[in-house]
Design an enzyme around this catalytic site. Structure first.
Site, PDB file in Angstrom:
ATOM      1  N   ASP A 106       0.735  -1.078   0.028  1.00 31.33           N
ATOM      2  CA  ASP A 106       0.009   0.082   0.149  1.00 31.33           C
ATOM      3  C   ASP A 106       0.779   1.400  -0.089  1.00 31.33           C
ATOM      4  OD1 ASP A 106      -1.868   2.157   0.362  1.00 31.33           O
ATOM      5  OD2 ASP A 106      -2.261   1.349   2.764  1.00 31.33           O
ATOM      6  N   SER A 109       0.266   4.216   2.847  1.00 25.97           N
ATOM      7  CA  SER A 109       0.448   4.224   4.182  1.00 25.97           C
ATOM      8  C   SER A 109       1.945   3.923   4.371  1.00 25.97           C
ATOM      9  CB  SER A 109      -0.465   3.293   4.840  1.00 25.97           C
ATOM     10  OG  SER A 109      -0.309   1.823   4.466  1.00 25.97           O
ATOM     11  N   ASN A 111       3.061   1.857   7.562  1.00 31.02           N
ATOM     12  CA  ASN A 111       3.348   0.876   8.402  1.00 31.02           C
ATOM     13  C   ASN A 111       2.995  -0.621   7.999  1.00 31.02           C
ATOM     14  OD1 ASN A 111       2.652   3.503  10.038  1.00 31.02           O
ATOM     15  ND2 ASN A 111       3.755   1.910  11.611  1.00 31.02           N
ATOM     16  N   TRP A 113       1.771  -4.233   9.441  1.00 31.11           N
ATOM     17  CA  TRP A 113       1.069  -4.753  10.298  1.00 31.11           C
ATOM     18  C   TRP A 113       0.517  -6.281   9.815  1.00 31.11           C
ATOM     19  CZ3 TRP A 113      -4.053  -6.244  10.222  1.00 31.11           C
ATOM     20  CH2 TRP A 113      -4.761  -5.538   9.509  1.00 31.11           C
ATOM     21  N   TYR A 151      -9.157   2.910  10.761  1.00 30.42           N
ATOM     22  CA  TYR A 151      -9.630   2.354   9.451  1.00 30.42           C
ATOM     23  C   TYR A 151     -11.050   2.825   9.493  1.00 30.42           C
ATOM     24  CZ  TYR A 151      -5.421   0.226   8.071  1.00 30.42           C
ATOM     25  OH  TYR A 151      -3.980   0.017   7.833  1.00 30.42           O
ATOM     26  N   ASP A 291      -2.117   5.965  -4.919  1.00 29.75           N
ATOM     27  CA  ASP A 291      -2.055   5.099  -3.626  1.00 29.75           C
ATOM     28  C   ASP A 291      -2.794   3.727  -4.157  1.00 29.75           C
ATOM     29  OD1 ASP A 291      -3.320   3.842  -1.467  1.00 29.75           O
ATOM     30  OD2 ASP A 291      -4.540   5.362  -0.893  1.00 29.75           O
ATOM     31  N   THR A 294      -5.920   1.842  -2.649  1.00 29.08           N
ATOM     32  CA  THR A 294      -7.421   1.743  -2.815  1.00 29.08           C
ATOM     33  C   THR A 294      -7.927   1.561  -4.255  1.00 29.08           C
ATOM     34  OG1 THR A 294      -9.018   3.476  -2.702  1.00 29.08           O
ATOM     35  CG2 THR A 294      -7.125   4.499  -3.246  1.00 29.08           C
TER      36      THR A 294
END
Ligand SMILES: *[C@@H]1O[C@H](CO)[C@@H](O)[C@H](O)[C@H]1NC(C)=O
Ligand SMILES: *[C@@H]1O[C@H](CO)[C@@H](O)[C@H](O)[C@H]1NC(C)=O
Ligand SMILES: *[C@@H]1O[C@H](CO)[C@@H](O)[C@H](O)[C@H]1NC(C)=O
Ligand SMILES: *[C@@H]1O[C@H](CO)[C@@H](O)[C@H](O)[C@H]1NC(C)=O
Ligand SMILES: *[C@@H]1O[C@H](CO)[C@@H](O)[C@H](O)[C@H]1NC(C)=O
Ligand SMILES: *[C@@H]1O[C@H](CO)[C@@H](O)[C@H](O)[C@H]1NC(C)=O
Length: 401
Positions: A106, A109, A111, A113, A151, A291, A294
């Site tokens: 992505d 963003s 991070n 996780w 989110y 992005d 999305t």
């Protein structure tokens, strides 16, 4: 001497090799429910850049004025065809021995996780997915810090962990990431990916964690701090696309990359000279963000109203539909980026859903309250996109196929 020479050659070959990662497309069917959920998530994602943003309590509708609450049931079981999928993901591993995860790469963003083996038993998303078990990894290093990422349906929360993260055989030592113990709502249920691997700048990373791509480069695992995406729009899950780390994949391009400088280092944000449709200028100097996380195409509210009107869309239950018969005659949307024109055909900016013998054509132009554009897979799927940390620029090129 010869051995050394051979070794040097092998090293040179190894370091010069471009790291191609196969990306998969989701096979899950996309529903209007998913689209609404994605709109909500997108609002939260860009929350910090949205002026006068109103945060609603969990469970409250935050669709904005277009979506009156309670007037519409959730279409959780409605399937609208899979001609257009929602996300692209690939495999990574974490720990020693490796534990495997599918992650969305992505660019919106920063991070990494993944779900934690310590997650709550009530956490449906976590129970459905691969979970990271720190005690089963010999390279795990504990970290007492918490993390929380907002989110659409609430926050993904947990704590930070440090371990070896392997992407395409390249082992990043001491990568810090989030172990999610709680994933609220349904944003991450019934999806083919376990977590998210952010590829934006460290400036927008939660807890200022150094993003994986930074470490990949700093640990000498790739030659150049640049990566490129090819997102197939019509492939099967086997042919979802490709992420290339550490260089430029000219084999997938039919022409040169047009580069533009990153205007603000956080998201992959850049200036667009203008955007026009059939002679109407929708923007004369605006900001956009590339992005890959999305599927939508977000634009400022005034443009959202204007373009949906221009294409003859009608607002039904919160989404804009056009008569499918007009699809073939709709003009292209033209972006002038860095002096080059990038056209988006109507077949890209309109989503066609096939639903029990019924076909509907939905506009992908979305208003999430931003004064900038967010170019998701609708746009990125039409062009090869290069993200260059070395020179802080974004490049676009026509695809070779
Ligand atoms: C995690 O791994 C440890 C060590 O292999 C094991 O004892 C434990 O049961 C695992 N935990 C979970 C939740 O799988
Ligand atoms: C992390 O979160 C837990 C649970 O909310 C809390 O008990 C703990 O104090 C937090 N730790 C830190 C270091 O903030
Ligand atoms: C990772 O951390 C360990 C322990 O802190 C350290 O010995 C090692 O050099 C680090 N490796 C890299 C590549 O930073
Ligand atoms: C995908 O490819 C098939 C076969 O080539 C074609 O019929 C279909 O229209 C394409 N769909 C999209 C969304 O491009
Ligand atoms: C868009 O910008 C380019 C480059 O500045 C310019 O040549 C072109 O005339 C502009 N087009 C419109 C429709 O304003
Ligand atoms: C595009 O512009 C031309 C000329 O103004 C107009 O005749 C035509 O109807 C427009 N097409 C659409 C689809 O609006």
């Amino acid at each position: 001497m010869f051995k050394l020479f051979v070794l040097l050659c092998v090293l040179a070959l190894a370091s010069a090799e471009l790291q191609r990662i196969k990306i998969h497309k989701s096979e899950h069917k996309r529903s209007r429910h998913h689209v609404r959920q994605e709109v909500r998530s997108l609002r939260h994602k860009y929350q910090q850049l949205i002026e006068n943003y109103v945060v609603y309590d969990y469970g409250q509708p935050d669709y904005g004025n277009d979506y009156p609450s309670n007037s519409e049931p959730d279409y959780t079981t409605e399937e609208l065809g899979n001609s257009m999928n929602m996300y692209y993901y690939g495999q990574i591993s974490i720990g020693t021995p490796p534990q495997y995860f599918n992650v969305v790469f992505d660019t919106g963003s920063s991070n990494l996780w993944i779900p934690s083996a310590q997650c709550l038993s009530t956490d449906v998303a976590c129970q459905q997915h691969n979970q990271y078990n720190a005690s089963a990894s010999s390279t795990y290093v504990a970290n007492s810090q918490n993390f929380s990422i907002q989110y659409g349906t609430g926050s993904v929360t947990g704590y930070l962990a440090t371990d070896t993260v392997t992407i395409n055989g390249l082992a990043i030592a001491n990568q810090t990431f989030g172990e999610a113990v709680s994933q609220p709502g349904s944003s991450f249920t019934d999806v083919a990916f376990d977590g998210i691997l952010g590829m934006g700048y460290q400036t927008i990373a939660v807890d200022s964690v150094v993003p994986p791509f930074y470490n990949l480069y700093e640990q000498g695992l790739i030659d150049e701090p640049t990566f490129g995406f090819y997102l197939a729009r019509n492939g099967s899950s086997e042919e979802g696309g490709q992420l290339l780390l550490g260089g430029v994949d000219e084999t997938l391009m039919a022409g040169d990359l047009t580069y533009v400088p990153v205007s603000q280092e956080g998201y992959w944000q850049f200036s667009v000279n203008n955007i026009s449709w059939n002679g109407t200028v929708l923007c004369d100097g605006c900001q956009a963000i590339a992005d890959t996380g999305t599927s939508l195409l977000a634009c400022p509210q005034a443009v959202y109203t204007q373009i949906n009107q221009l294409i003859g869309a009608v607002l039904i239950e919160g989404s804009n539909y056009i008569p499918c018969a007009t699809l073939d005659s709709l003009p292209v949307l033209s972006f002038n980026i860095g002096g080059t024109t990038f056209d988006l055909p109507a077949s890209a900016y309109i989503s066609v859903f096939h639903d029990e013998g019924y076909t509907s054509c939905m506009s992908t132009f979305t208003d999430i309250g931003t004064d900038f554009w967010v170019l998701g897979d609708v746009f990125l799927g039409q062009y090869y996109t290069q993200f260059d940390f070395g020179q802080n620029r974004v490049g676009f090129a026509p695809l070779s196929n």
